[in-house]
Write an enzyme that holds these catalytic residues in place. Structure first.
Site, PDB file in Angstrom:
ATOM      1  N   CYS A 201      23.522   4.121 -35.431  1.00 29.63           N
ATOM      2  CA  CYS A 201      24.567   4.697 -36.283  1.00 29.63           C
ATOM      3  C   CYS A 201      24.032   5.153 -37.638  1.00 29.63           C
ATOM      4  CB  CYS A 201      25.657   3.679 -36.523  1.00 29.63           C
ATOM      5  SG  CYS A 201      26.398   3.104 -34.998  1.00 29.63           S
TER       6      CYS A 201
ATOM      7  N   ARG B 133      18.588   9.624 -35.820  1.00 33.19           N
ATOM      8  CA  ARG B 133      18.709   8.189 -35.561  1.00 33.19           C
ATOM      9  C   ARG B 133      19.215   7.920 -34.139  1.00 33.19           C
ATOM     10  NH1 ARG B 133      18.699   5.155 -40.247  1.00 33.19           N
ATOM     11  NH2 ARG B 133      19.992   3.515 -39.360  1.00 33.19           N
TER      12      ARG B 133
ATOM     13  N   TRP C 119      26.278   5.420 -32.380  1.00 30.40           N
ATOM     14  CA  TRP C 119      25.512   5.146 -31.161  1.00 30.40           C
ATOM     15  C   TRP C 119      26.260   4.012 -30.479  1.00 30.40           C
ATOM     16  CZ3 TRP C 119      22.569   1.259 -28.804  1.00 30.40           C
ATOM     17  CH2 TRP C 119      21.642   1.691 -27.842  1.00 30.40           C
TER      18      TRP C 119
ATOM     19  N   ASN D 190      27.801   0.437 -39.578  1.00 29.56           N
ATOM     20  CA  ASN D 190      26.586   0.381 -38.772  1.00 29.56           C
ATOM     21  C   ASN D 190      26.229  -1.083 -38.588  1.00 29.56           C
ATOM     22  OD1 ASN D 190      24.074   0.583 -37.596  1.00 29.56           O
ATOM     23  ND2 ASN D 190      23.029   1.272 -39.454  1.00 29.56           N
ATOM     24  N   GLY D 191      26.123  -1.513 -37.346  1.00 30.61           N
ATOM     25  CA  GLY D 191      25.798  -2.915 -37.085  1.00 30.61           C
ATOM     26  C   GLY D 191      26.699  -3.455 -35.999  1.00 30.61           C
TER      27      GLY D 191
ATOM     28  N   GLU E 263       1.299   3.839 -24.345  1.00 30.06           N
ATOM     29  CA  GLU E 263       1.990   4.683 -25.320  1.00 30.06           C
ATOM     30  C   GLU E 263       2.213   6.089 -24.754  1.00 30.06           C
ATOM     31  OE1 GLU E 263       3.695   4.345 -27.783  1.00 30.06           O
ATOM     32  OE2 GLU E 263       3.723   6.264 -28.799  1.00 30.06           O
TER      33      GLU E 263
ATOM     34  N   LYS F 241       5.809   7.891 -24.159  1.00 25.85           N
ATOM     35  CA  LYS F 241       6.113   9.192 -24.778  1.00 25.85           C
ATOM     36  C   LYS F 241       6.661  10.151 -23.734  1.00 25.85           C
ATOM     37  CE  LYS F 241       5.959   8.531 -27.869  1.00 25.85           C
ATOM     38  NZ  LYS F 241       6.348   7.827 -28.986  1.00 25.85           N
TER      39      LYS F 241
ATOM     40  N   GLU G  26      10.192   9.033 -22.465  1.00 22.73           N
ATOM     41  CA  GLU G  26      11.212   9.148 -23.511  1.00 22.73           C
ATOM     42  C   GLU G  26      11.772  10.560 -23.600  1.00 22.73           C
ATOM     43  OE1 GLU G  26      10.536   6.535 -27.467  1.00 22.73           O
ATOM     44  OE2 GLU G  26       8.877   7.851 -27.006  1.00 22.73           O
TER      45      GLU G  26
ATOM     46  N   HIS H  90      -4.047  -3.020  -6.673  1.00 28.80           N
ATOM     47  CA  HIS H  90      -3.315  -4.224  -6.281  1.00 28.80           C
ATOM     48  C   HIS H  90      -1.843  -3.907  -6.017  1.00 28.80           C
ATOM     49  CE1 HIS H  90      -6.821  -6.652  -6.972  1.00 28.80           C
ATOM     50  NE2 HIS H  90      -6.953  -6.127  -8.175  1.00 28.80           N
TER      51      HIS H  90
ATOM     52  N   LYS I  23      16.409   6.164 -32.932  1.00 29.23           N
ATOM     53  CA  LYS I  23      15.134   5.994 -33.638  1.00 29.23           C
ATOM     54  C   LYS I  23      15.052   4.613 -34.281  1.00 29.23           C
ATOM     55  CE  LYS I  23      11.603   8.119 -36.149  1.00 29.23           C
ATOM     56  NZ  LYS I  23      10.623   8.047 -35.071  1.00 29.23           N
TER      57      LYS I  23
END
Ligand code: G6P
Length: 596
Positions: free
Chosen positions: A2, A27, A75, A99-100, A470, A474, A477, A493, A591
């Site tokens: 948010c 965000r 969000w 926000n929270g 990483e 990427k 995402e 394996h 983000k």
């Protein structure tokens, strides 16, 4: 997650609020809304979807010229993304954005608001404040938040207190910014950089009262609080696309410059690692806690610290750390890595370390963020504002800073010559990244081979395995292609059963000591039909095990992997571009993840 914006001043408030929300889009969010003071009360316009949709809805709403209001990008956590669940929420006299997460909202709802309109905890917060409101906003807010368990940044308007925004926070980020005859509130600095660089950081237990002419802070007893006015060292340009199609591409191309800044700051003056109250000597273990890409930077840090300083390092996914009952000793050091400095799980891990009396070091990109304030000592990466949800330049700076820290921790273990070689490696790193960027077209061409694929496998050994993790993150995402990363030796394996004709496999070969082993593993997948792409040095012959090669400059040390990751960031970018994905704001991602 948010985003919050607030405004009081001479400009048309909806323009400022929507402009601010656009800056906060990175965000991550799925609905947006604003509330403004009109002559006859508070007016709310909100919608599911993007800020652009909100802009059109606001235009249709034909609001009067107004000068004060609040805005929000949501969000979804409690309830689906919908017009009703979007913020702001109004109950009685109170309209607010949040926000929270108010964890005890169920109990509060039972007492204060048994029939809410939305599914959100935020509406309940508004109801509690309204129930506490008897004409004094300060008292009402403090009384209400004393009942809240969880995290919050709140911007509150009362319909009978026109053109005033009240704000308070606990754990979630919020700044209050001072302009000329206008003042702002925001979740972070980039949202207000085009108006002002001067801002305050409210602390828990403080309430900001913001009007066009004034910003006041009071504590719970109603006493005024004097606060330091800070100046942001980011310029407005840093939060603009500056001619690039996407922030992600712009940020990738900023990597040589921001790395140079970060390296220069720490390399030229290692005393910056000294602090009168913070000793860098580690007698016990080092624990690294982080999430997402920052965790991957931590893995690179582990490699460098163990190799150079020979101190045992345990890397922890921050969301697991506190539930693992970690073995912590007062001689240990906990290093928390975070771009935003607001990631809830990382903050919780640091809190736990502090409860165990273990020293904490934050590696943080955002000045004044919660982690920077919470850790015993903070080292800043100088990546500047990072807007694209998928981190690139901040991750690179985190890795470089961890490697510099490894040199510092190694101290006299390194001979003078080894130390000098390391310094040369750091000095030449920005230039080597430039060279890697010059292979942009190669990455773009290879990307065309990935767009129609459903699965991609990344593999490597040692640092190249951390890099594979990483690179794989990427790709998934931003392109939504399923990808996995494997330690190259582990493939046989199990995963090798998934390799069929043309399955893309990507590997980096930067660690000379393990290169031949990885090449053997690549031959195994090649023999089973895989389409193999490798990132390695120019002079490594790859014809008998790879279909495509991206070259990087040779460097025999821990910094060798960084140019490789840059080429794989570019590869992901071009795959996502060619698939037509929303690169800077991938679906469902945020983000700054300020909830557990
Ligand atoms: C989110 C972001 C990732 C980031 C992670 C940790 O998941 O999408 O890019 O790596 O959070 O964020 P931090 O701000 O703590 O580095």
């Amino acid at each position: 997650m948010c985003g919050i914006i607030g405004y009081a001043g001479g400009r048309n408030a909806p323009d400022v609020l929507i402009g601010g929300l656009e800056k906060l889009e990175y965000r991550g969010y799925d609905s947006a809304g604003i509330a403004v003071f009109e002559k006859d009360g508070v007016r709310v316009v909100k919608t599911q979807g993007k800020v652009e949709r909100l802009r059109r809805k606001v235009e249709r709403a034909a609001l009067a010229e107004v000068h004060c209001g609040i805005g929000h990008t949501r969000w979804a956590t409690h309830g689906e993304p919908s017009d009703t669940n979007a913020h702001p929420h109004t109950v009685g006299h109170v309209t607010l954005v949040h926000n929270g997460i108010i964890e005890n909202y169920h109990d509060l709802a039972a007492k204060y608001h048994p029939s809410p309109v939305s599914d959100t905890d935020t509406e309940i917060a508004a109801a509690v404040i309204n129930a506490c409101y008897r004409g004094d906003p300060q008292k009402a807010i403090f009384e209400a938040v004393s009942m809240f368990h969880g995290a919050y940044a709140l911007c509150v308007m009362f319909d009978d207190k026109p053109d005033t925004v009240y704000a308070t926070r606990c754990a979630s980020p919020l700044i209050v910014a001072r302009g000329e005859n206008e003042n702002f509130l925001a979740s972070d600095v980039p949202a207000i950089l085009c108006y002002t660089k001067r801002y305050y950081l409210p602390e828990q237990g403080e309430l900001a009262i913001v009007t066009r002419d004034d910003i006041r802070f009071v504590d719970e007893a109603g006493n005024p609080v004097e606060k330091e006015l800070k100046t942001a060292d980011w310029d407005e340009d840093a939060a603009q696309k500056s001619g690039y199609d996407h922030f992600m591409l712009k940020e990738i191309f900023e990597e040589p410059r921001v790395l140079e800044q970060t390296i220069l700051k720490y390399k030229n003056d290692f005393s910056i690692f000294e602090d009168e109250e913070f000793c860098f000597e580690v007698k016990g273990n080092i624990h690294i806690v982080a999430c997402g890409s920052a965790y991957h930077a931590g893995l690179m840090g582990k490699y460098a610290i163990e190799k150079l300083a020979r101190i045992p390092v345990i890397t922890h996914i921050a969301s697991e750390f506190r539930y693992d009952d970690p073995i912590l000793h007062p001689d240990d050091l906990v290093i928390a890595i975070s771009q935003s400095g607001e990631t809830a799980d990382t903050l919780a891990a640091v809190r736990l370390a502090k409860e165990h009396n273990v020293r904490t070091l934050g590696i943080v990109n955002v000045r004044g963020s919660s982690l920077a304030r919470m850790a015993d000592h903070t080292l800043y990466t100088l990546a500047g504002p990072e807007i694209a949800v998928a981190t690139t330049k901040a991750y690179l700076c985190q890795v470089a800073l961890m490697q510099l820290l490894a040199v510092k921790l190694a101290g006299h273990r390194l001979t003078m010559q080894e130390y000098k070689d390391m310094m040369v490696a750091f000095e030449t790193l920005p230039e080597r990244i430039e060279t890697a960027l010059s292979f942009r077209e190669t990455a773009e061409n290879i990307a065309a081979r990935f767009v129609d694929k459903e699965h991609v496998f990344f593999m490597g050994r040692g640092q190249d395995f951390s890099l594979a993790m990483e690179a794989s993150l990427k790709l998934k995402e931003i392109s939504y292609i399923h990808s996995e990363s494997y330690a190259a030796g582990e493939l046989k394996h199990g995963t090798i059963s998934l390799i069929t004709e043309n399955t893309p496999v990507v590997a980096s070969l930067t660690d000379s000591a393990r290169m031949q082993k990885t090449i053997s593993n690549l031959k195994e997948v090649k023999a089973r039909g895989a389409f193999v792409t490798v990132v390695t040095y120019d002079d490594v012959a790859t014809d008998d095990f790879a279909d495509c090669k991206i070259s990087i400059p040779r460097q025999p040390d821990v910094t060798a992997t960084l140019p490789a990751i840059v080429t794989l960031q570019l590869l992901s970018y071009y795959v996502a571009l060619q698939k037509g994905c929303d690169i800077d704001q991938p679906r469902n991602l945020a983000k700054s993840v300020t909830v557990e």
